[in-house]
Design a protein around this motif. Structure first.
Motif, PDB file in Angstrom:
ATOM      1  N   SER A 190     137.493   2.627  33.153  1.00 41.29           N
ATOM      2  CA  SER A 190     136.541   1.963  33.151  1.00 41.29           C
ATOM      3  C   SER A 190     136.952   0.690  33.924  1.00 41.29           C
ATOM      4  O   SER A 190     136.624  -0.012  34.982  1.00 41.29           O
TER       5      SER A 190
ATOM      6  N   GLY B  20     145.472   0.655  24.145  1.00 39.78           N
ATOM      7  CA  GLY B  20     145.468   1.042  23.304  1.00 39.78           C
ATOM      8  C   GLY B  20     147.565  -0.118  23.435  1.00 39.78           C
ATOM      9  O   GLY B  20     148.072  -0.328  24.700  1.00 39.78           O
TER      10      GLY B  20
ATOM     11  N   GLY C 194     146.463   1.218  34.702  1.00 35.44           N
ATOM     12  CA  GLY C 194     145.336   2.029  33.899  1.00 35.44           C
ATOM     13  C   GLY C 194     143.789   1.698  34.839  1.00 35.44           C
ATOM     14  O   GLY C 194     142.487   1.413  34.414  1.00 35.44           O
ATOM     15  N   ALA C 195     144.419   2.270  36.211  1.00 38.78           N
ATOM     16  CA  ALA C 195     143.675   1.386  37.463  1.00 38.78           C
ATOM     17  C   ALA C 195     142.437   3.105  37.242  1.00 38.78           C
ATOM     18  O   ALA C 195     141.934   2.750  37.323  1.00 38.78           O
ATOM     19  N   THR C 196     142.564   4.193  36.833  1.00 36.76           N
ATOM     20  CA  THR C 196     141.571   5.248  36.914  1.00 36.76           C
ATOM     21  C   THR C 196     140.504   4.991  35.446  1.00 36.76           C
ATOM     22  O   THR C 196     139.068   5.755  35.352  1.00 36.76           O
TER      23      THR C 196
ATOM     24  N   ASP D 193     128.952   0.398  29.339  1.00 35.31           N
ATOM     25  CA  ASP D 193     129.657   1.457  29.870  1.00 35.31           C
ATOM     26  C   ASP D 193     131.046   1.209  29.700  1.00 35.31           C
ATOM     27  O   ASP D 193     132.002   0.228  31.050  1.00 35.31           O
TER      28      ASP D 193
ATOM     29  N   ASN E  10     147.360   7.335  33.313  1.00 39.42           N
ATOM     30  CA  ASN E  10     148.035   8.369  32.086  1.00 39.42           C
ATOM     31  C   ASN E  10     148.154   9.838  33.028  1.00 39.42           C
ATOM     32  O   ASN E  10     149.663  10.805  33.133  1.00 39.42           O
TER      33      ASN E  10
ATOM     34  N   GLY F 184     135.370   3.186  28.494  1.00 41.98           N
ATOM     35  CA  GLY F 184     136.128   4.182  27.754  1.00 41.98           C
ATOM     36  C   GLY F 184     135.728   4.754  26.628  1.00 41.98           C
ATOM     37  O   GLY F 184     135.168   3.835  25.773  1.00 41.98           O
TER      38      GLY F 184
ATOM     39  N   GLU G 267     144.665  -4.681  23.049  1.00 36.44           N
ATOM     40  CA  GLU G 267     145.236  -3.801  21.642  1.00 36.44           C
ATOM     41  C   GLU G 267     147.139  -4.493  21.622  1.00 36.44           C
ATOM     42  O   GLU G 267     147.851  -4.768  21.345  1.00 36.44           O
TER      43      GLU G 267
ATOM     44  N   THR H 250     148.132   2.802  38.708  1.00 35.36           N
ATOM     45  CA  THR H 250     148.915   3.216  37.302  1.00 35.36           C
ATOM     46  C   THR H 250     147.323   4.428  36.662  1.00 35.36           C
ATOM     47  O   THR H 250     146.251   3.853  36.444  1.00 35.36           O
TER      48      THR H 250
ATOM     49  N   ASN I  64     143.511  -5.282  28.139  1.00 31.72           N
ATOM     50  CA  ASN I  64     143.717  -4.940  26.904  1.00 31.72           C
ATOM     51  C   ASN I  64     144.996  -5.144  25.879  1.00 31.72           C
ATOM     52  O   ASN I  64     145.713  -5.698  25.351  1.00 31.72           O
TER      53      ASN I  64
ATOM     54  N   MET J 223     131.419  -5.544  33.741  1.00 28.70           N
ATOM     55  CA  MET J 223     132.709  -5.745  32.858  1.00 28.70           C
ATOM     56  C   MET J 223     133.170  -6.961  34.683  1.00 28.70           C
ATOM     57  O   MET J 223     134.172  -7.218  35.212  1.00 28.70           O
TER      58      MET J 223
ATOM     59  N   ILE K  73     145.550  -0.699  30.356  1.00 22.63           N
ATOM     60  CA  ILE K  73     145.808  -0.043  29.688  1.00 22.63           C
ATOM     61  C   ILE K  73     145.459   0.525  28.218  1.00 22.63           C
ATOM     62  O   ILE K  73     144.408  -0.850  28.384  1.00 22.63           O
TER      63      ILE K  73
ATOM     64  N   ALA L 235     149.645   2.105  23.922  1.00 18.35           N
ATOM     65  CA  ALA L 235     150.844   2.220  25.604  1.00 18.35           C
ATOM     66  C   ALA L 235     151.211   1.116  25.935  1.00 18.35           C
ATOM     67  O   ALA L 235     151.692   1.822  27.499  1.00 18.35           O
TER      68      ALA L 235
END
Ligand code: NAD
Ligand code: MG
Length: 394
Positions: free
Chosen positions: A12, A104, A8-10, A209, A36, A211, A127, A34, A125, A272, A102, A106
């Motif tokens: 926040s 959720g 989930g690099a892209t 700030d 999505n 996602g 979740e 990585t 993550n 963060m 990432i 996923a």
């Protein structure tokens, strides 16, 4: 030198992690990034950070991306496609530390792969942990992996429980956790105006700030509900010993109350990069790029009890963790479907809690003792939540 993989690099958290990593090129080497589907952002990150691997989950976008990389100055980066590639890069031998960022469900399988491979897992993550509970914690214990919380509250609690975290020793002396919450954008709005809230209003968080999904979760306070469950799992605490506290300034990031009356708090500006840098440097510390806290500018700190009437999602999270078994999995899945429907303007803001409550009512708190049960429950709960939405709309 540690090898870093960012799932989930892209996003926040991913962007903040790369910012911190770039301050410490002597300690971290970026091995895998990585995304999505946001291939433009991933391409820029590849130019700046030169990973060995880049994963794009969306197969069509991956093909376009691969060509773009091959035609560029960073030709040679290994481009992989599909969700299985996430698990592969999370368990590479050259990777020591995996940032699980990432959003959720996923993120579950790749984060679990990192845990099973004994990596140092930096967990944003939430979740993934909420839905898999003990299965995830067991994977960490069995492989001897380190699990460091990135969620600012859990990172704060971790910092207030020095030493005994991994054995749970320190947690035994803790009487209570005070889990702080900003209260989100609707902390003071009249309750009867909440049904008119738009996605744009819900994602405009006053202090952080983030996602879109977690921003809506903050507005409903389901984020705090997920964090309550996360805290029970990470620190082996009972939900009755966790008090949610609305602290609108977001300067204290959580507190631990010990049997001798000491209350330890971790403070800092809401950025963060502090918990990220803490986890990346642990057990040492290094620069995060965050401005020093100006305590004179803060001047005042307020604390309030949350209203479960205003924030029914928080009540549902307490109910889910107390019921146990697969109920947190159901809560999380229904929330993901409901938030997505809200962001796509199919349901109202106030429908989110109703969809989750009606979905939970269709399930028993059956034991969640295998990954198969968890994945099957996650899917069933998504189907039920979709049906609840469908019936409401028809
Ligand atoms: P975001 O939406 O900004 O980024 C999500 C990332 O996940 C992106 O890189 C995206 O490409 C990737 N992604 C999305 N769907 C995917 C899929 N199906 N398969 C693979 N990759 C996928 O989210 P964020 O705000 O960075 O949050 C990430 C996680 O960190 C969430 O679990 C959130 O709750 C947690 N978290 C975030 C913050 C914050 O300040 N942003 C704070 C605490 C915890
Ligand atoms: Mg948090």
């Amino acid at each position: 030198m540690k090898g870093l993989c960012i799932l989930g690099a892209t996003g926040s958290i991913g962007v903040s992690t790369l910012d911190v990593a770039a301050r410490h090129p002597d300690q971290y080497k970026v091995i895998a990034l990585t995304a999505n589907s946001n291939i433009d952002a991933l391409f820029e990150q590849c130019l700046a950070h030169r990973p060995q691997y880049a994963v794009v989950v969306d197969a069509q976008k991956a093909a376009v991306f691969k060509q773009k990389i091959e035609d560029s100055e960073v030709a040679g980066i290994d481009v992989l496609a599909g969700p299985e590639a996430l698990q592969k890069v999370a368990s590479l031998d050259s990777v020591d530390t995996v940032m699980a960022a990432i959003v959720g469900a996923a993120g579950l399988l790749p984060t679990l792969a990192a845990a099973k491979a004994g990596k140092t897992v930096l967990l944003a993550n939430k979740e993934a942990l909420v839905m898999s509970g003990d299965i995830f914690m067991q994977a960490i214990t069995e492989s001897g992996a380190h699990l460091l919380p990135i969620d600012s509250e859990h990172n704060a609690i971790f910092q207030c429980m020095p030493g005994g975290y991994e054995t749970g020793e320190r947690a035994k002396q803790a009487r209570r956790i005070l889990l702080t919450a900003s209260g989100g954008p609707f902390r003071e709005s009249p309750v009867d105006t909440l049904h008119d809230v738009t996605p744009e209003q819900a994602v405009a968080h006053p202090k952080w700030d983030m996602g879109r999904k977690i921003s809506v979760d903050s507005a409903t306070m389901m984020n705090k509900g997920l964090e309550l469950i996360e805290a029970c799992l990470l620190f082996n605490m009972s939900p009755d010993d966790i008090q949610v506290v609305i602290h609108k300034q977001s300067i204290i990031h959580s507190m631990v109350d010990y049997t001798d009356g000491s209350v330890l708090a971790q403070m800092g500006n809401p950025d963060m990069r502090t918990p990220i840098a803490h986890a990346m440097a642990w057990p040492d510390r290094f620069d995060s790029g965050v401005e020093p806290l100006d305590i004179f500018e803060v001047r005042q700190m307020d604390f309030e009890r949350p209203s479960l009437e205003r924030f029914p999602c928080l009540r549902l999270a307490y109910e889910a963790i107390k019921a146990g078994g697969v109920m947190p999995t159901v809560l999380n899945a229904a929330n993901e479907i409901a938030v997505d429907a809200f962001l796509n303007e199919k349901v109202r803001f106030t429908d989110i809690a109703k969809i989750i409550e009606q979905t939970m009512a269709e399930f028993n708190a059956e034991q969640a003792d295998s990954l198969e049960i968890i994945l099957a429950t996650d899917k069933q709960a998504r189907d039920v939540a979709e049906q609840v939405i469908e019936h409401k709309l028809n």
